[in-house]
Motif scaffolding. Structure first.
Motif, PDB file in Angstrom:
ATOM      1  N   ALA A 180       0.813  -1.218   0.000  1.00  0.00           N
ATOM      2  CA  ALA A 180       0.000   0.000   0.000  1.00  0.00           C
ATOM      3  C   ALA A 180       0.844   1.264   0.000  1.00  0.00           C
ATOM      4  N   GLY A 181       2.141   1.127   0.188  1.00  0.00           N
ATOM      5  CA  GLY A 181       3.012   2.301   0.219  1.00  0.00           C
ATOM      6  C   GLY A 181       2.857   3.103   1.494  1.00  0.00           C
ATOM      7  N   ALA A 182       2.685   2.409   2.615  1.00  0.00           N
ATOM      8  CA  ALA A 182       2.537   3.074   3.914  1.00  0.00           C
ATOM      9  C   ALA A 182       3.749   3.954   4.205  1.00  0.00           C
ATOM     10  N   PRO A 183       3.563   4.993   5.017  1.00  0.00           N
ATOM     11  CA  PRO A 183       4.671   5.911   5.316  1.00  0.00           C
ATOM     12  C   PRO A 183       5.864   5.240   5.999  1.00  0.00           C
ATOM     13  N   ASP A 184       5.616   4.188   6.780  1.00  0.00           N
ATOM     14  CA  ASP A 184       6.686   3.534   7.541  1.00  0.00           C
ATOM     15  C   ASP A 184       7.150   2.258   6.837  1.00  0.00           C
ATOM     16  N   THR A 185       7.346   2.334   5.534  1.00  0.00           N
ATOM     17  CA  THR A 185       7.699   1.158   4.742  1.00  0.00           C
ATOM     18  C   THR A 185       9.053   0.582   5.134  1.00  0.00           C
ATOM     19  N   ARG A 186      10.012   1.429   5.460  1.00  0.00           N
ATOM     20  CA  ARG A 186      11.351   0.914   5.823  1.00  0.00           C
ATOM     21  C   ARG A 186      11.295   0.019   7.048  1.00  0.00           C
ATOM     22  N   ALA A 187      10.541   0.416   8.046  1.00  0.00           N
ATOM     23  CA  ALA A 187      10.407  -0.404   9.254  1.00  0.00           C
ATOM     24  C   ALA A 187       9.733  -1.726   8.925  1.00  0.00           C
ATOM     25  N   ALA A 188       8.712  -1.676   8.067  1.00  0.00           N
ATOM     26  CA  ALA A 188       8.006  -2.902   7.676  1.00  0.00           C
ATOM     27  C   ALA A 188       8.944  -3.842   6.923  1.00  0.00           C
ATOM     28  N   ILE A 189       9.736  -3.302   6.012  1.00  0.00           N
ATOM     29  CA  ILE A 189      10.676  -4.126   5.247  1.00  0.00           C
ATOM     30  C   ILE A 189      11.718  -4.744   6.177  1.00  0.00           C
ATOM     31  N   SER A 190      12.175  -4.000   7.159  1.00  0.00           N
ATOM     32  CA  SER A 190      13.143  -4.526   8.125  1.00  0.00           C
ATOM     33  C   SER A 190      12.550  -5.676   8.922  1.00  0.00           C
ATOM     34  N   GLU A 191      11.305  -5.526   9.328  1.00  0.00           N
ATOM     35  CA  GLU A 191      10.675  -6.602  10.093  1.00  0.00           C
ATOM     36  C   GLU A 191      10.401  -7.818   9.213  1.00  0.00           C
ATOM     37  N   ILE A 192      10.033  -7.595   7.957  1.00  0.00           N
ATOM     38  CA  ILE A 192       9.847  -8.715   7.028  1.00  0.00           C
ATOM     39  C   ILE A 192      11.164  -9.480   6.891  1.00  0.00           C
TER      40      ILE A 192
END
Length: 61
Positions: free
Chosen positions: A36-48
């Protein structure tokens, strides 16, 4: 052979993640955030990446 091995490894990682419902739900949520292109994408990618590393470690045991 490498593409076949990568596909099998990817599938095994998916199966390992799905064996843990809470982790599977969290991963799906994080992937949805990235899609969805959420604002906190970097944090999400790190957790993935952390979840995938955990699944890989489980497979290597």
């Amino acid at each position: 052979m490498a593409p076949l091995w990568l596909m099998c490894r990817s599938w095994a990682r998916y199966v390992e993640t799905q064996r843990h419902p809470a982790t599977a739900r969290r991963l799906a949520h994080l992937e949805g955030m990235v899609d969805a292109g959420a604002p906190d994408t970097r944090a999400a990618i790190s957790e993935i990446a952390r979840i995938q590393a955990w699944a890989d470690a489980e497979l290597d045991d």
